[in-house]
Design an enzyme around this catalytic site. Structure first.
Site, PDB file in Angstrom:
ATOM      1  N   GLU A   1      53.030  48.811  56.440  1.00 27.38           N
ATOM      2  CA  GLU A   1      54.547  49.827  55.987  1.00 27.38           C
ATOM      3  C   GLU A   1      55.122  48.732  55.124  1.00 27.38           C
ATOM      4  OE1 GLU A   1      55.825  50.560  60.201  1.00 27.38           O
ATOM      5  OE2 GLU A   1      54.138  51.888  60.396  1.00 27.38           O
ATOM      6  N   PRO A   2      56.267  48.920  54.779  1.00 29.67           N
ATOM      7  CA  PRO A   2      57.139  48.550  53.776  1.00 29.67           C
ATOM      8  C   PRO A   2      57.588  47.067  54.452  1.00 29.67           C
ATOM      9  CG  PRO A   2      57.689  50.635  53.642  1.00 29.67           C
ATOM     10  CD  PRO A   2      56.693  50.465  54.777  1.00 29.67           C
TER      11      PRO A   2
ATOM     12  N   ILE B   1      48.591  51.986  50.104  1.00 31.76           N
ATOM     13  CA  ILE B   1      47.403  52.673  50.581  1.00 31.76           C
ATOM     14  C   ILE B   1      46.449  52.882  49.597  1.00 31.76           C
ATOM     15  CG2 ILE B   1      46.656  54.440  52.216  1.00 31.76           C
ATOM     16  CD1 ILE B   1      48.554  52.283  53.453  1.00 31.76           C
TER      17      ILE B   1
ATOM     18  N   GLU C   1      35.473  45.190  57.652  1.00 34.74           N
ATOM     19  CA  GLU C   1      36.133  45.332  56.570  1.00 34.74           C
ATOM     20  C   GLU C   1      36.218  44.020  55.981  1.00 34.74           C
ATOM     21  OE1 GLU C   1      40.673  46.835  55.223  1.00 34.74           O
ATOM     22  OE2 GLU C   1      40.183  47.326  57.509  1.00 34.74           O
ATOM     23  N   ARG C   2      36.398  43.014  56.644  1.00 36.04           N
ATOM     24  CA  ARG C   2      36.627  41.660  56.037  1.00 36.04           C
ATOM     25  C   ARG C   2      35.285  41.380  55.306  1.00 36.04           C
ATOM     26  NH1 ARG C   2      40.692  40.349  60.717  1.00 36.04           N
ATOM     27  NH2 ARG C   2      42.551  41.325  59.722  1.00 36.04           N
TER      28      ARG C   2
ATOM     29  N   GLN D   1      28.381  18.411  29.199  1.00 37.35           N
ATOM     30  CA  GLN D   1      28.166  18.164  30.542  1.00 37.35           C
ATOM     31  C   GLN D   1      28.843  18.715  31.557  1.00 37.35           C
ATOM     32  OE1 GLN D   1      28.533  14.134  32.261  1.00 37.35           O
ATOM     33  NE2 GLN D   1      26.241  14.023  32.651  1.00 37.35           N
TER      34      GLN D   1
ATOM     35  N   LEU E   1      35.729  28.673  30.729  1.00 37.78           N
ATOM     36  CA  LEU E   1      34.534  28.322  29.867  1.00 37.78           C
ATOM     37  C   LEU E   1      34.511  29.402  28.896  1.00 37.78           C
ATOM     38  CD1 LEU E   1      32.092  27.193  32.681  1.00 37.78           C
ATOM     39  CD2 LEU E   1      33.203  25.933  30.800  1.00 37.78           C
TER      40      LEU E   1
ATOM     41  N   GLY F   1      43.997  41.454  55.443  1.00 39.47           N
ATOM     42  CA  GLY F   1      44.303  40.351  55.913  1.00 39.47           C
ATOM     43  C   GLY F   1      44.318  39.099  55.322  1.00 39.47           C
ATOM     44  N   THR F   2      45.445  38.365  55.133  1.00 42.04           N
ATOM     45  CA  THR F   2      45.616  37.345  54.070  1.00 42.04           C
ATOM     46  C   THR F   2      44.846  35.953  54.688  1.00 42.04           C
ATOM     47  OG1 THR F   2      47.418  36.263  55.375  1.00 42.04           O
ATOM     48  CG2 THR F   2      47.964  38.006  53.576  1.00 42.04           C
TER      49      THR F   2
HETATM   50  C1  LIG Z   1      45.729  46.458  46.149  1.00 37.03           C
HETATM   51  C2  LIG Z   1      46.297  46.715  47.641  1.00 37.03           C
HETATM   52  C3  LIG Z   1      45.246  47.723  48.496  1.00 37.03           C
HETATM   53  C4  LIG Z   1      45.803  47.789  49.864  1.00 37.03           C
HETATM   54  N1  LIG Z   1      45.061  48.822  50.402  1.00 37.03           N
HETATM   55  C5  LIG Z   1      45.465  48.969  51.727  1.00 37.03           C
HETATM   56  C6  LIG Z   1      45.228  49.921  52.691  1.00 37.03           C
HETATM   57  O1  LIG Z   1      44.228  50.943  51.860  1.00 37.03           O
HETATM   58  N2  LIG Z   1      45.564  50.429  53.725  1.00 37.03           N
HETATM   59  C7  LIG Z   1      46.587  49.535  54.350  1.00 37.03           C
HETATM   60  O2  LIG Z   1      46.979  49.567  55.460  1.00 37.03           O
HETATM   61  N3  LIG Z   1      47.193  48.384  53.853  1.00 37.03           N
HETATM   62  C8  LIG Z   1      46.354  48.140  52.606  1.00 37.03           C
HETATM   63  N4  LIG Z   1      46.907  46.989  51.867  1.00 37.03           N
HETATM   64  C9  LIG Z   1      47.950  46.238  52.317  1.00 37.03           C
HETATM   65  C10 LIG Z   1      47.554  44.723  53.015  1.00 37.03           C
HETATM   66  O3  LIG Z   1      46.475  44.845  53.910  1.00 37.03           O
HETATM   67  C11 LIG Z   1      48.846  43.813  53.220  1.00 37.03           C
HETATM   68  O4  LIG Z   1      49.240  43.764  51.938  1.00 37.03           O
HETATM   69  C12 LIG Z   1      48.024  42.529  53.758  1.00 37.03           C
HETATM   70  O5  LIG Z   1      47.855  42.612  54.910  1.00 37.03           O
HETATM   71  C13 LIG Z   1      49.275  41.611  53.837  1.00 37.03           C
HETATM   72  O6  LIG Z   1      50.651  42.109  54.389  1.00 37.03           O
HETATM   73  P1  LIG Z   1      52.017  41.933  53.612  1.00 37.03           P
HETATM   74  O7  LIG Z   1      51.702  42.288  52.275  1.00 37.03           O
HETATM   75  O8  LIG Z   1      52.913  42.843  54.353  1.00 37.03           O
HETATM   76  O9  LIG Z   1      52.306  40.557  53.642  1.00 37.03           O
HETATM   77  P2  LIG Z   1      53.090  39.719  54.690  1.00 37.03           P
HETATM   78  O10 LIG Z   1      52.597  40.144  56.000  1.00 37.03           O
HETATM   79  O11 LIG Z   1      54.558  39.971  54.258  1.00 37.03           O
HETATM   80  O12 LIG Z   1      52.930  38.223  54.253  1.00 37.03           O
HETATM   81  C14 LIG Z   1      53.521  37.538  53.326  1.00 37.03           C
HETATM   82  C15 LIG Z   1      53.176  35.988  53.422  1.00 37.03           C
HETATM   83  O13 LIG Z   1      53.267  35.441  54.662  1.00 37.03           O
HETATM   84  C16 LIG Z   1      52.219  34.718  55.223  1.00 37.03           C
HETATM   85  N5  LIG Z   1      52.049  34.963  56.652  1.00 37.03           N
HETATM   86  C17 LIG Z   1      51.997  36.125  57.559  1.00 37.03           C
HETATM   87  N6  LIG Z   1      51.833  35.939  58.610  1.00 37.03           N
HETATM   88  C18 LIG Z   1      51.697  34.641  58.859  1.00 37.03           C
HETATM   89  C19 LIG Z   1      51.343  33.517  59.702  1.00 37.03           C
HETATM   90  N7  LIG Z   1      51.373  34.151  61.063  1.00 37.03           N
HETATM   91  N8  LIG Z   1      51.136  32.231  59.304  1.00 37.03           N
HETATM   92  C20 LIG Z   1      51.278  31.809  58.209  1.00 37.03           C
HETATM   93  N9  LIG Z   1      51.428  32.648  57.350  1.00 37.03           N
HETATM   94  C21 LIG Z   1      51.634  33.871  57.330  1.00 37.03           C
HETATM   95  C22 LIG Z   1      51.020  35.913  54.605  1.00 37.03           C
HETATM   96  O14 LIG Z   1      49.782  35.076  54.471  1.00 37.03           O
HETATM   97  C23 LIG Z   1      51.642  35.906  53.254  1.00 37.03           C
HETATM   98  O15 LIG Z   1      51.122  34.865  52.384  1.00 37.03           O
HETATM   99  C24 LIG Z   1      46.515  47.007  50.460  1.00 37.03           C
HETATM  100  C25 LIG Z   1      47.276  45.971  49.674  1.00 37.03           C
HETATM  101  C26 LIG Z   1      47.062  45.973  48.280  1.00 37.03           C
HETATM  102  C27 LIG Z   1      47.622  44.812  47.559  1.00 37.03           C
END
Ligand SMILES: Cc1cc2nc3c(=O)[nH]c(=O)nc-3n(C[C@H](O)[C@H](O)[C@H](O)COP(=O)(O)OP(=O)(O)OC[C@H]3O[C@@H](n4cnc5c(N)ncnc54)[C@H](O)[C@@H]3O)c2cc1C
Length: 374
Positions: A126-127, A156, A239-240, A276, A334, A361-362
């Site tokens: 969500e946003p 999404i 998924e991961r 090299q 390269l 998941g980041t």
């Molecule tokens: C091209 C694309 C396709 C996508 N497709 C889908 C989809 O099909 N369906 C869907 O549901 N979502 C989708 N997503 C969303 C994606 O899963 C999220 O963007 C991702 O999970 C990160 O959430 P966020 O963007 O809200 O970042 P945030 O959660 O706001 O994170 C911002 C920063 O804070 C860091 N952070 C957050 N929590 C912690 C913590 N506990 N400790 C340390 N650092 C932290 C994060 O690592 C990141 O660096 C997509 C995203 C993209 C860019």
């Protein structure tokens, strides 16, 4: 031949590769300019038996296993066609319905997903929340014979093409429990937002989705109320791993391409490969991706017998996506100036790879998962 694959997987690879070379590769650039892959391509892939590998035959599917899924994921990644959103549809959304759907739901949606007539998406983010799914704000209210949905999803994959959304929300916003509902996109109150403009994966229709008091019958509940987190937890491991499989394949393909480039490009009367520095960079890359591949294949063997843990999947995604970012940057270097030109595959692969460290998941969240299990 890699040990994790059988002969039937390799035969399927031939079929997938031929289709991708014929129906996808020549059009990638055009789709990137449009920001979307046309629905006809989905229908063609469905007809060729390339969608929803693991859907059982009784629901019109090919009845394959995760080995077939991996083949398709690898073949798309090999030519840098990850923007074609088959994987989210086939390997993620269909899996939710196979795993948690009722018999009636499977009969209702799976045949259309296999044929490409129904394009499935997963709406979690969500946003205001992505990593922190427990703070989700989408509300599901019980209403007579079903539920009313209010909320918004963003980022999404396949959002504009979507016909069916598997989405998560809460029955009680004060609780952390999640519930999953399936929503057909022609329901009143549902709307698709704009096509989001991205720096990479440009051919993928990434979009917002809006739910303005959308009603769905109770037959659209996926699994049981309040059990969503358990379902997500189980599915997110696969998924991961998908992201790690793509990373390993993309690195291998780009290593091969870079090797070819540096062996033909001449600078100061010798090939770039003769330096090299180049040999050491490529040797390091080869060693690293060989290790990555061994672990990813081991995880794939485990997922095939339902033994992959969340921690292993997190390690594969973390190491794979970080390695992909680092090595593609070196491969691009390269290539010199040509590496910065869009017509060179390495440049597009480099940009597209950036998101692997974010979605699903980041990297930071992966580290958290690994640390928690220590
Ligand atoms: C091209 C694309 C396709 C996508 N497709 C889908 C989809 O099909 N369906 C869907 O549901 N979502 C989708 N997503 C969303 C994606 O899963 C999220 O963007 C991702 O999970 C990160 O959430 P966020 O963007 O809200 O970042 P945030 O959660 O706001 O994170 C911002 C920063 O804070 C860091 N952070 C957050 N929590 C912690 C913590 N506990 N400790 C340390 N650092 C932290 C994060 O690592 C990141 O660096 C997509 C995203 C993209 C860019």
């Amino acid at each position: 031949m890699r040990k994790v694959f059988r002969d039937d997987h390799e035969m399927f690879r031939e079929q997938a590769r031929r289709f991708i070379e014929r129906e996808i590769v020549p059009h990638l650039e055009h789709w990137e300019s449009q920001g979307i892959v046309p629905k006809e391509v989905w229908l063609k892939a469905g007809e060729a038996g390339l969608l929803c590998s693991t859907v059982p035959e009784e629901y019109g599917g090919p009845g394959g296993d995760y080995g077939h899924s991996a083949v398709m994921i690898e073949e798309l990644a090999r030519v840098n066609a990850t923007a074609v959103g088959f994987t989210t549809h086939s390997e993620i959304v269909a899996n939710y319905i196979v795993a948690y759907g009722s018999e009636e739901q499977k009969q209702r949606w799976l045949p259309g997903m296999v044929s490409g007539e129904i394009i499935g998406v997963l709406g979690l983010s969500e946003p205001s929340i992505g990593s922190d799914l427990r703070s989700m704000r989408t509300q599901f209210k019980r209403d007579g014979d079903g539920y009313r949905i209010s909320g918004q999803k963003t980022f999404i994959t396949n959002g504009r093409n979507a016909d069916l959304v598997v989405t998560a929300g809460k029955l009680d916003l004060n609780e952390k429990k999640l519930t999953l509902l399936c929503v057909e996109t022609d329901r009143e109150g549902f709307a698709k937002g704009r096509l989001l403009s991205k720096i990479g994966l440009k051919g993928q229709d990434t979009s917002e989705l809006f739910f303005d008091d959308v009603h769905v019958p109770k037959e659209n509940l996926l699994g049981e109320e309040d059990k969503g987190f358990g379902y997500l937890f189980h599915q997110l491991a696969w998924e991961r791993l998908i992201i790690a499989i793509r990373a390993a394949t993309c690195i291998e393909a780009m290593l091969e391409e870079t090797l070819e480039y540096v062996k033909t490009r001449t600078v100061f009367d010798r090939t770039v490969f003769d330096f090299q520095n180049t040999q050491f960079k490529l040797a390091e890359a080869k060693a690293q991706v060989t290790m990555l591949r061994a672990f990813v294949d081991d995880c794939l063997a485990k997922v095939m017998v339902d033994e992959l843990t969340g921690e292993e999947a997190a390690m594969a995604k973390l190491v794979g996506s970080e390695m992909q970012g680092k090595l593609l940057d070196e491969f691009l270097q390269l290539h010199g100036g040509y590496g910065f030109m869009s017509e060179y595959r390495v440049s597009r692969a480099w940009v597209d790879a950036r998101v692997a460290r974010i979605y699903g998941g980041t990297s930071e969240i992966m580290k958290q998962i690994i640390a928690k299990a220590m």
